[in-house]
Structures are given as structure tokens and as C-alpha cells.
Scaffold this motif. Sequence first.
Motif, PDB file in Angstrom:
ATOM      1  N   LYS A 184       0.840  -1.201   0.000  1.00 37.65           N
ATOM      2  CA  LYS A 184       0.000   0.000   0.000  1.00 37.65           C
ATOM      3  C   LYS A 184       0.877   1.254   0.000  1.00 37.65           C
ATOM      4  CE  LYS A 184      -3.863   1.989   2.501  1.00 37.65           C
ATOM      5  NZ  LYS A 184      -4.756   1.862   3.645  1.00 37.65           N
ATOM      6  N   LYS A 185       2.007   1.179   0.683  1.00 34.88           N
ATOM      7  CA  LYS A 185       2.919   2.320   0.758  1.00 34.88           C
ATOM      8  C   LYS A 185       3.510   2.637  -0.621  1.00 34.88           C
ATOM      9  CE  LYS A 185       6.622   4.080   3.630  1.00 34.88           C
ATOM     10  NZ  LYS A 185       7.486   3.818   4.757  1.00 34.88           N
ATOM     11  N   GLN A 186       3.869   1.596  -1.398  1.00 32.09           N
ATOM     12  CA  GLN A 186       4.410   1.824  -2.726  1.00 32.09           C
ATOM     13  C   GLN A 186       3.353   2.443  -3.647  1.00 32.09           C
ATOM     14  OE1 GLN A 186       5.812  -2.105  -3.762  1.00 32.09           O
ATOM     15  NE2 GLN A 186       7.931  -1.381  -3.744  1.00 32.09           N
ATOM     16  N   ARG A 187       2.124   1.946  -3.563  1.00 29.34           N
ATOM     17  CA  ARG A 187       1.056   2.502  -4.391  1.00 29.34           C
ATOM     18  C   ARG A 187       0.817   3.970  -4.056  1.00 29.34           C
ATOM     19  NH1 ARG A 187      -3.175  -1.073  -2.868  1.00 29.34           N
ATOM     20  NH2 ARG A 187      -1.753  -2.689  -2.272  1.00 29.34           N
ATOM     21  N   LYS A 188       0.827   4.297  -2.768  1.00 31.48           N
ATOM     22  CA  LYS A 188       0.644   5.693  -2.378  1.00 31.48           C
ATOM     23  C   LYS A 188       1.808   6.556  -2.868  1.00 31.48           C
ATOM     24  CE  LYS A 188      -2.380   5.232   1.589  1.00 31.48           C
ATOM     25  NZ  LYS A 188      -2.568   5.508   3.004  1.00 31.48           N
ATOM     26  N   SER A 189       3.011   6.003  -2.882  1.00 31.90           N
ATOM     27  CA  SER A 189       4.173   6.740  -3.392  1.00 31.90           C
ATOM     28  C   SER A 189       4.025   7.017  -4.879  1.00 31.90           C
ATOM     29  CB  SER A 189       5.459   5.954  -3.154  1.00 31.90           C
ATOM     30  OG  SER A 189       5.696   5.800  -1.784  1.00 31.90           O
ATOM     31  N   HIS A 190       3.549   6.028  -5.646  1.00 30.43           N
ATOM     32  CA  HIS A 190       3.332   6.224  -7.079  1.00 30.43           C
ATOM     33  C   HIS A 190       2.262   7.283  -7.329  1.00 30.43           C
ATOM     34  CE1 HIS A 190       6.008   3.113  -8.382  1.00 30.43           C
ATOM     35  NE2 HIS A 190       5.346   2.158  -7.733  1.00 30.43           N
ATOM     36  N   ILE A 191       1.201   7.234  -6.564  1.00 27.18           N
ATOM     37  CA  ILE A 191       0.133   8.225  -6.717  1.00 27.18           C
ATOM     38  C   ILE A 191       0.657   9.615  -6.363  1.00 27.18           C
ATOM     39  CG2 ILE A 191      -2.091   8.988  -5.775  1.00 27.18           C
ATOM     40  CD1 ILE A 191      -2.804   5.967  -5.565  1.00 27.18           C
ATOM     41  N   SER A 192       1.463   9.709  -5.320  1.00 23.49           N
ATOM     42  CA  SER A 192       2.047  10.982  -4.918  1.00 23.49           C
ATOM     43  C   SER A 192       2.927  11.553  -6.026  1.00 23.49           C
ATOM     44  CB  SER A 192       2.862  10.803  -3.644  1.00 23.49           C
ATOM     45  OG  SER A 192       3.552  11.980  -3.324  1.00 23.49           O
ATOM     46  N   LEU A 193       3.738  10.694  -6.635  1.00 20.41           N
ATOM     47  CA  LEU A 193       4.605  11.138  -7.723  1.00 20.41           C
ATOM     48  C   LEU A 193       3.778  11.631  -8.906  1.00 20.41           C
ATOM     49  CD1 LEU A 193       7.442  11.450  -8.872  1.00 20.41           C
ATOM     50  CD2 LEU A 193       7.304   9.093  -9.643  1.00 20.41           C
ATOM     51  N   THR A 194       2.702  10.932  -9.218  1.00 22.30           N
ATOM     52  CA  THR A 194       1.823  11.341 -10.321  1.00 22.30           C
ATOM     53  C   THR A 194       1.193  12.703 -10.039  1.00 22.30           C
ATOM     54  OG1 THR A 194       1.335   9.036 -10.838  1.00 22.30           O
ATOM     55  CG2 THR A 194      -0.183  10.687 -11.693  1.00 22.30           C
ATOM     56  N   LEU A 195       0.648  12.887  -8.848  1.00 28.10           N
ATOM     57  CA  LEU A 195       0.010  14.156  -8.500  1.00 28.10           C
ATOM     58  C   LEU A 195       1.016  15.303  -8.503  1.00 28.10           C
ATOM     59  CD1 LEU A 195      -2.374  13.031  -5.619  1.00 28.10           C
ATOM     60  CD2 LEU A 195      -2.996  13.648  -7.963  1.00 28.10           C
ATOM     61  N   THR A 196       2.208  15.060  -7.985  1.00 35.38           N
ATOM     62  CA  THR A 196       3.236  16.097  -7.952  1.00 35.38           C
ATOM     63  C   THR A 196       3.659  16.481  -9.366  1.00 35.38           C
ATOM     64  OG1 THR A 196       4.005  15.235  -5.828  1.00 35.38           O
ATOM     65  CG2 THR A 196       5.493  16.708  -7.008  1.00 35.38           C
ATOM     66  N   THR A 197       3.812  15.486 -10.233  1.00 33.57           N
ATOM     67  CA  THR A 197       4.185  15.753 -11.618  1.00 33.57           C
ATOM     68  C   THR A 197       3.109  16.560 -12.329  1.00 33.57           C
ATOM     69  OG1 THR A 197       5.465  13.708 -11.678  1.00 33.57           O
ATOM     70  CG2 THR A 197       4.864  14.669 -13.785  1.00 33.57           C
ATOM     71  N   LEU A 198       1.855  16.235 -12.092  1.00 33.40           N
ATOM     72  CA  LEU A 198       0.759  17.003 -12.694  1.00 33.40           C
ATOM     73  C   LEU A 198       0.759  18.451 -12.189  1.00 33.40           C
ATOM     74  CD1 LEU A 198      -2.088  14.344 -12.621  1.00 33.40           C
ATOM     75  CD2 LEU A 198      -0.841  15.178 -14.623  1.00 33.40           C
ATOM     76  N   ALA A 199       1.069  18.642 -10.910  1.00 38.09           N
ATOM     77  CA  ALA A 199       1.127  20.004 -10.365  1.00 38.09           C
ATOM     78  C   ALA A 199       2.284  20.795 -10.963  1.00 38.09           C
ATOM     79  CB  ALA A 199       1.257  19.946  -8.844  1.00 38.09           C
ATOM     80  N   ILE A 200       3.390  20.123 -11.262  1.00 39.36           N
ATOM     81  CA  ILE A 200       4.529  20.799 -11.877  1.00 39.36           C
ATOM     82  C   ILE A 200       4.162  21.307 -13.270  1.00 39.36           C
ATOM     83  CG2 ILE A 200       6.830  20.374 -12.874  1.00 39.36           C
ATOM     84  CD1 ILE A 200       7.348  18.514 -10.458  1.00 39.36           C
TER      85      ILE A 200
END
Length: 149
Positions: free
Chosen positions: A72-88
Motif C-alpha cells: 500500500k505504501k508503494q502505491r501511495k508513493s506512485h500516486i504521490s509522484l503522479t500528483l506532484t508531476t501534474l502540479a509541476i
Amino acid sequence: MIVAPGACRRLKPPYPYGSISISFGETLFNIRTDNFILGLTFLAPLAILFLNILLVFKVRRILFERKMNSSKKQRKSHISLTLTTLAIMIQHLASGAKTVIGIVRPELVPYALIIRHRLIDLGMISVPWIFYISHPMFHEKTARVSSFT
């Protein structure tokens, strides 16, 4: 900037009376960088946007491939990276849109600049907050220590 004489010119509405822009005239050895800077201003956000989209797709593919095997931690990390990239991408989309407006409808550039500056501010503020809020690294549960005496 290459050495050149400068001139102030008054900005038209929507800017208030007294707002100026500094422009330059003839440069040293008649070298002008306008076309290079215009191309770079247009191509750099497109390249960054393209690379960020590739990164989002790659992260999403990894997320779906490892869905059964990842924690679950890895999935949340991937989602976090996706959201951060979209914000950039917000900042680069704003710069690219202003460049396109400058080419297509130059009379709308003052309005585009007002919106662009606000979007860049929003992007710069949102990136660290989205990363902090969404990444599991910042939300570790601490173990409670209790003593019975």
C-alpha cells in the motif's frame, strides 16, 4: 542579455496608469536574441510537458503492473509522484499558453501575463504541499510506548 540601449514604454490596460516595460533597441554587433528566446520559451514548456506526461504514464503503468505485488505504501508513493508531476505541469502550461497567445493574438498578452503569473504562483505553492500531503513518507505512524509501573 547582450549590451543594448534600453527604453521604457507605458503598458496599456489592464495594467494601471504608470506601469512600464523596459525594452531594448539596437544591440552590440546587431546580435538579437528575440527569435531564440521566443523559440525556447515555446519549446521548453512543450518538452517539459511531454516528459512529465511520459513520466505520469510510466508511473501509472508500473502502478497497474505491480498492483497485486506492491504494498500500500508503494502505491501511495506512485500516486504521490503522479500528483506532484501534474502540479509541476501547471507552470509550464501557463508559459506555453502565454507564448501561443503572444504569437496568435499579441494584443491579449497583457491579460495572459496576469493569468500566467498567478498560475505560476499557484504551481510553485502547490507542488511541495501536494507532495507533502500525498507522500506516505511524511505520514509514518509512530509507535506508542507505554510503560506499566
